[in-house]
Design an enzyme around this catalytic site. Structure first.
Site, PDB file in Angstrom:
ATOM      1  N   CYS A  25      59.180 -32.977  -6.747  1.00 27.44           N
ATOM      2  CA  CYS A  25      59.088 -32.247  -5.486  1.00 27.44           C
ATOM      3  C   CYS A  25      60.327 -31.388  -5.232  1.00 27.44           C
ATOM      4  O   CYS A  25      60.329 -30.543  -4.361  1.00 27.44           O
ATOM      5  CB  CYS A  25      58.922 -33.222  -4.330  1.00 27.44           C
ATOM      6  SG  CYS A  25      57.832 -34.570  -4.746  1.00 27.44           S
TER       7      CYS A  25
HETATM    8  N1  PMP Z   1      57.427 -40.762  -1.210  1.00 22.79           N
HETATM    9  C1  PMP Z   1      57.986 -40.987  -2.412  1.00 22.79           C
HETATM   10  C2  PMP Z   1      59.025 -42.056  -2.547  1.00 22.79           C
HETATM   11  C3  PMP Z   1      57.602 -40.217  -3.525  1.00 22.79           C
HETATM   12  O1  PMP Z   1      58.193 -40.435  -4.713  1.00 22.79           O
HETATM   13  C4  PMP Z   1      56.625 -39.216  -3.362  1.00 22.79           C
HETATM   14  C5  PMP Z   1      56.209 -38.361  -4.540  1.00 22.79           C
HETATM   15  N2  PMP Z   1      55.486 -39.071  -5.491  1.00 22.79           N
HETATM   16  C6  PMP Z   1      56.052 -39.047  -2.092  1.00 22.79           C
HETATM   17  C7  PMP Z   1      56.484 -39.820  -1.036  1.00 22.79           C
HETATM   18  C8  PMP Z   1      55.005 -38.003  -1.826  1.00 22.79           C
HETATM   19  O2  PMP Z   1      53.850 -38.249  -2.549  1.00 22.79           O
HETATM   20  P1  PMP Z   1      52.679 -37.170  -2.569  1.00 22.79           P
HETATM   21  O3  PMP Z   1      53.278 -35.925  -3.138  1.00 22.79           O
HETATM   22  O4  PMP Z   1      51.638 -37.792  -3.426  1.00 22.79           O
HETATM   23  O5  PMP Z   1      52.214 -36.971  -1.176  1.00 22.79           O
END
Ligand code: PMP
Length: 384
Positions: A320
């Protein structure tokens, strides 16, 4: 070795989901038989998530579209519901962007946020959380484990503090649920974010555990689905898939964990033999599938591209954050200098890796590091 960015859907999950795309297509709100079947499947999946996290009531689980949405719902929902009681929120400095940015937004609406610093291993000290509590504190949000450096937090200790002081405790369980045993009752968790894809379920679905009796405000308004907390027609194929993924995770968490730890430790013990190479995150309080490092004098991105040519998919940190050239806020919060944080390599393992994969990575990484260092203007200067 980039399961942290995306995991394949387990074949058993996919098989269970298939009929709900074009055969059993009822809407759980409908009164006819297909509708009632969809409702039964929805409730069965809810029960499976509740079982996985040790919740006594399936009604405590709300389906969302992803972990990001669950984090948004937990934080905004709790802040808005309890704003008359106080405006202070406590979190850590190594949370995922979906927590960090949501809290930043709440700050703009008048909430006061304290970011608890972490130690060099990325651990939050429960005493610091305790000392940060004021009579205006309404919410504590600390992640169960950090997917980027693998550190697992003392959640039970923090949960005890929150429950003693009657403050809501939200935990982002995205990287941990299905990897390590999580129990909302024993760990005094009031709100728990659960991801589907991080446990070999499909993307496009997630869940939020809300302890019975805890009230939060919804932000997705509409037809009143999910007890009015998350309106919108339910994603039945996704929810069925997440349910089966949770059931498998519950059965396989211990055995999967044992296998992953063997591969993880093979990676860690071998790769650390390379000079000027350091583990990031805690050595033992660590997710079973996470091996994260930093190499002095070279850039993580260069390592990733070289490894890609050798057929190894890895990352420098959270998928991200790769859109910015900024070093990871997690590594900086752990006290690394910018140039140190830039040399990061994250290997995240999963159910479909084998020890051969770990051996191949162990053979491939040191020569890549040596080659990049031979090209680095920093290397000879610093070492000699
Ligand atoms: N929280 C954590 C600790 C993450 O590592 C992530 C990304 N895998 C997320 C939230 C967000 O997940 P997503 O992109 O599937 O919404």
């Amino acid at each position: 070795m980039d399961y942290g960015a995306a995991s394949p859907v387990d074949a058993r999950v996919l098989e269970a989901m298939m009929p709900y795309f074009n055969k059993d297509t009822g809407n759980p709100s409908s009164l006819h038989s297909p509708g009632r079947k969809a409702k039964r499947e929805l409730e069965a999946a809810r029960g499976k998530i509740a079982n996985l996290i040790g919740s006594l009531s399936p009604r405590s689980v709300i389906f969302t579209s992803c972990a990001t949405e669950s984090n948004n719902l937990a934080l905004r929902g709790a802040a808005m519901r309890y704003k008359d009681k106080g405006n202070h929120i406590i979190t850590s400095s190594i949370e995922h962007m979906s927590v960090m940015n949501t809290l930043k937004d709440l700050q703009r609406s008048g909430f006061d946020v304290t970011h608890i610093s972490v130690d060099k291993d990325g651990l939050v000290d429960p005493e610091k959380v305790k000392n940060a509590i004021t009579d205006r504190t309404i919410l504590i949000s600390i992640m169960y484990a950090n997917g980027e450096v693998g550190t697992v937090q003392p959640i039970k200790e923090i949960g005890n503090i929150a429950s003693d002081r009657k403050i809501l405790f939200h935990v982002d369980g995205t990287a941990a649920v299905g990897k390590v045993p999580v129990n909302v009752e024993e760990e005094h968790i009031d709100l728990l974010t659960v991801s589907s894809n991080d446990m070999y379920g499909p993307k496009g679905v997630g869940a939020l555990y809300i302890k019975q009796g805890v009230r939060i405000m919804p932000f997705m308004l509409g037809g009143g689905q999910e007890a009015g907390l998350r309106s919108g027609s339910e994603n039945i194929p996704g929810i069925v898939g997440m349910g089966v993924a949770a059931e498998l995770a519950q059965k396989e968490v211990v055995e999967d964990g044992r296998r992953l730890i063997m591969m993880r430790d093979r990676l860690i013990d071998s790769i650390l033999k390379t000079e000027y190479t350091y583990l990031t995150g805690h050595r033992t309080k660590r997710l079973p599938n996470n091996a994260s490092f930093r190499f002095s004098f070279i850039e993580g991105e260069s390592i990733i591209l070289q490894l890609n040519d050798l057929g190894i998919t890895a990352s420098t940190g959270s998928a991200c954050s790769t859109k910015t050239l900024e070093p990871s806020h997690v590594l900086i919060a752990m006290g690394l200098r910018h140039e140190e944080a830039h040399g990061s390599l994250l290997l995240t393992l999963g159910r479909f890796n084998s020890m051969d994969d770990a051996d191949y990575a162990v053979e491939s990484i040191p020569p890549v590091v040596a080659k990049l260092r031979s090209l680095s203007p920093l290397y000879p200067k610093q070492v000699k």
